[in-house]
Design an enzyme around this catalytic site. Sequence first.
Site, mmCIF file in Angstrom:
data_model
loop_
_atom_site.group_PDB
_atom_site.id
_atom_site.type_symbol
_atom_site.label_atom_id
_atom_site.label_comp_id
_atom_site.label_asym_id
_atom_site.label_seq_id
_atom_site.Cartn_x
_atom_site.Cartn_y
_atom_site.Cartn_z
ATOM 1 N N LYS A 19 -35.483 -13.584 -19.530
ATOM 2 C CA LYS A 19 -35.710 -15.032 -19.453
ATOM 3 C C LYS A 19 -37.218 -15.225 -19.285
ATOM 4 O O LYS A 19 -37.896 -14.383 -18.687
ATOM 5 C CB LYS A 19 -34.975 -15.608 -18.235
ATOM 6 N N GLY B 73 -19.384 -34.569 -14.879
ATOM 7 C CA GLY B 73 -20.521 -34.581 -15.798
ATOM 8 C C GLY B 73 -20.058 -34.695 -17.235
ATOM 9 O O GLY B 73 -19.296 -33.850 -17.721
ATOM 10 N N GLY C 102 -22.132 -34.888 -20.027
ATOM 11 C CA GLY C 102 -23.320 -34.700 -20.868
ATOM 12 C C GLY C 102 -22.933 -33.982 -22.152
ATOM 13 O O GLY C 102 -21.821 -34.138 -22.649
ATOM 14 N N VAL D 289 -22.180 -30.788 -22.940
ATOM 15 C CA VAL D 289 -20.980 -29.943 -22.903
ATOM 16 C C VAL D 289 -19.778 -30.744 -22.408
ATOM 17 O O VAL D 289 -18.674 -30.650 -22.958
ATOM 18 C CB VAL D 289 -21.181 -28.716 -21.988
HETATM 19 P P1 NAD Z 1 -26.602 -32.364 -19.861
HETATM 20 O O1 NAD Z 1 -27.882 -32.636 -19.170
HETATM 21 O O2 NAD Z 1 -26.418 -32.823 -21.260
HETATM 22 O O3 NAD Z 1 -25.392 -32.962 -19.013
HETATM 23 C C1 NAD Z 1 -25.345 -32.996 -17.633
HETATM 24 C C2 NAD Z 1 -24.679 -34.304 -17.242
HETATM 25 O O4 NAD Z 1 -24.485 -34.304 -15.829
HETATM 26 C C3 NAD Z 1 -25.530 -35.540 -17.566
HETATM 27 O O5 NAD Z 1 -24.754 -36.471 -18.293
HETATM 28 C C4 NAD Z 1 -25.904 -36.073 -16.185
HETATM 29 O O6 NAD Z 1 -26.032 -37.474 -16.139
HETATM 30 C C5 NAD Z 1 -24.737 -35.596 -15.359
HETATM 31 N N1 NAD Z 1 -24.986 -35.597 -13.915
HETATM 32 C C6 NAD Z 1 -26.133 -35.361 -13.253
HETATM 33 N N2 NAD Z 1 -25.940 -35.495 -11.934
HETATM 34 C C7 NAD Z 1 -24.636 -35.795 -11.754
HETATM 35 C C8 NAD Z 1 -23.821 -36.033 -10.614
HETATM 36 N N3 NAD Z 1 -24.317 -35.989 -9.387
HETATM 37 N N4 NAD Z 1 -22.520 -36.301 -10.802
HETATM 38 C C9 NAD Z 1 -21.994 -36.349 -12.044
HETATM 39 N N5 NAD Z 1 -22.710 -36.147 -13.162
HETATM 40 C C10 NAD Z 1 -24.019 -35.860 -13.018
HETATM 41 O O7 NAD Z 1 -26.379 -30.763 -19.753
HETATM 42 P P2 NAD Z 1 -25.348 -29.872 -20.570
HETATM 43 O O8 NAD Z 1 -26.066 -29.175 -21.657
HETATM 44 O O9 NAD Z 1 -24.126 -30.656 -20.853
HETATM 45 O O10 NAD Z 1 -25.024 -28.745 -19.475
HETATM 46 C C11 NAD Z 1 -24.135 -29.014 -18.391
HETATM 47 C C12 NAD Z 1 -24.028 -27.763 -17.539
HETATM 48 O O11 NAD Z 1 -23.534 -26.671 -18.319
HETATM 49 C C13 NAD Z 1 -25.356 -27.281 -16.955
HETATM 50 O O12 NAD Z 1 -25.106 -26.706 -15.691
HETATM 51 C C14 NAD Z 1 -25.791 -26.215 -17.932
HETATM 52 O O13 NAD Z 1 -26.661 -25.285 -17.331
HETATM 53 C C15 NAD Z 1 -24.461 -25.592 -18.273
HETATM 54 N N6 NAD Z 1 -24.449 -24.881 -19.560
HETATM 55 C C16 NAD Z 1 -24.688 -25.555 -20.708
HETATM 56 C C17 NAD Z 1 -24.640 -24.883 -21.923
HETATM 57 C C18 NAD Z 1 -24.839 -25.621 -23.230
HETATM 58 O O14 NAD Z 1 -24.414 -25.103 -24.282
HETATM 59 N N7 NAD Z 1 -25.415 -26.804 -23.236
HETATM 60 C C19 NAD Z 1 -24.383 -23.499 -21.972
HETATM 61 C C20 NAD Z 1 -24.131 -22.829 -20.764
HETATM 62 C C21 NAD Z 1 -24.172 -23.541 -19.564
#
Ligand code: NAD
Length: 365
Positions: free
Chosen positions: A80, A180, A182, A184
């Site tokens: 990383k 959440g 977002g 994913v």
């Molecule tokens: P993202 O930023 O698109 O989504 C995160 C969501 O969480 C946002 O909509 C945000 O408003 C919401 N959020 C923040 N604080 C909150 C709270 N207190 N209560 C409820 N919701 C809240 O991120 P993402 O890409 O969807 O990733 C989500 C998680 O999955 C992260 O932990 C990330 O590390 C993990 N992850 C993502 C991927 C990927 O392919 N994107 C891969 C592996 C792991």
Amino acid sequence: MELFDTCKESGHEQIVFCNNNDVGLRAIIGIHNTVLGPALGGTRMWPYENEEEALRDALRLSRGMTYKAAVAGLNLGGGKAVIIGDPRKDKSEALFRAFGRFIDTLNGRYITAEDVGIDVNDMEFIFQETENVVGVHQAHGGSGDPSPYTAFGSIQGMKAALQKVFGDEDLAHRSFAVQGTGHVGLHLVKQLREAGAKVFVCDIMEDSLAEAVELGAEAVGTDEIYDLDVDVFAPSALGAVINEETLPRLKCKIVAGPANNQLANDEAGNELERRDILYAPDYAVNAGGLMNVSIEFEGWNHERALRMTRAIYYNVSRIFKIADRDGIPTWQAADRMAEERIATLGKLKLPFMGKPHRFPGRNKH
Ligand code: NAD
């Protein structure tokens, strides 16, 4: 910080410090372990308070990638990188191209991708300087947005957990609390709803929450999500949500979701076990994103990505078996599975394949 003592403790092979005064680049690449293959992991750009904080993040995150790749069954090691800087104001073409050249000097020992603070446009600059980058735009033959595959993979992990707890992996009979919505989270809600599951959702952003409701989910408050009487609590936003404060409130039978670092500490994982809540370890469940980028080397396509992410069902099932076999919590069983794979494959020696010997200077005629 005593650097070699720190490396000895964490098992890091190499740490690379990259400096370029002209473009203001200060970056650290952590290469934790390359026994299984080249170290793959994203680059994070963050306004770290100081160098030590940046170094600790590089070490912690790169070690995590070793475990994630090993449990995912990939022939990849863990690495990383972090760039010290504010992604809102310190980005430039020259900065990323300088960083790309540093990556290139590692000759494929480290392969980078996107992480927090870095987007696909930044990757294009890195890509101009090195081949050792994944997660590039689909226009360049890359794999694009990993979120649908991370969500699909997470569902395979959830099914393995449902099978273990209920002896039945059918999503349609079950209820889920998705914290959440977002990138994913929304894909997760969509796929769960398509399978006929009951889904509760929360988010601090009204617009993405509204999208989840349109998909047929029921919105609840961001604090209320912990108290729901559901089969599965699916952290899909923040880390450390399984902690001293939330643990006594959980009524779910399973914790399984895509968020990284869900347990505030190891003790939180032990407490889940004591409360008879099955924890599907986060880095095994959310490996779909990593699997998705890993096939860029051989040529990405949707079918291959789905086929690979389906393996998460078996990986998570194997973790549960190791936990039962050794009488340990599942978080620890995941670590053990990774360490066993690295140790076994690291010792693997191929038999002699019969390559002819050449003796310069000898001649039969
Ligand atoms: P993202 O930023 O698109 O989504 C995160 C969501 O969480 C946002 O909509 C945000 O408003 C919401 N959020 C923040 N604080 C909150 C709270 N207190 N209560 C409820 N919701 C809240 O991120 P993402 O890409 O969807 O990733 C989500 C998680 O999955 C992260 O932990 C990330 O590390 C993990 N992850 C993502 C991927 C990927 O392919 N994107 C891969 C592996 C792991």
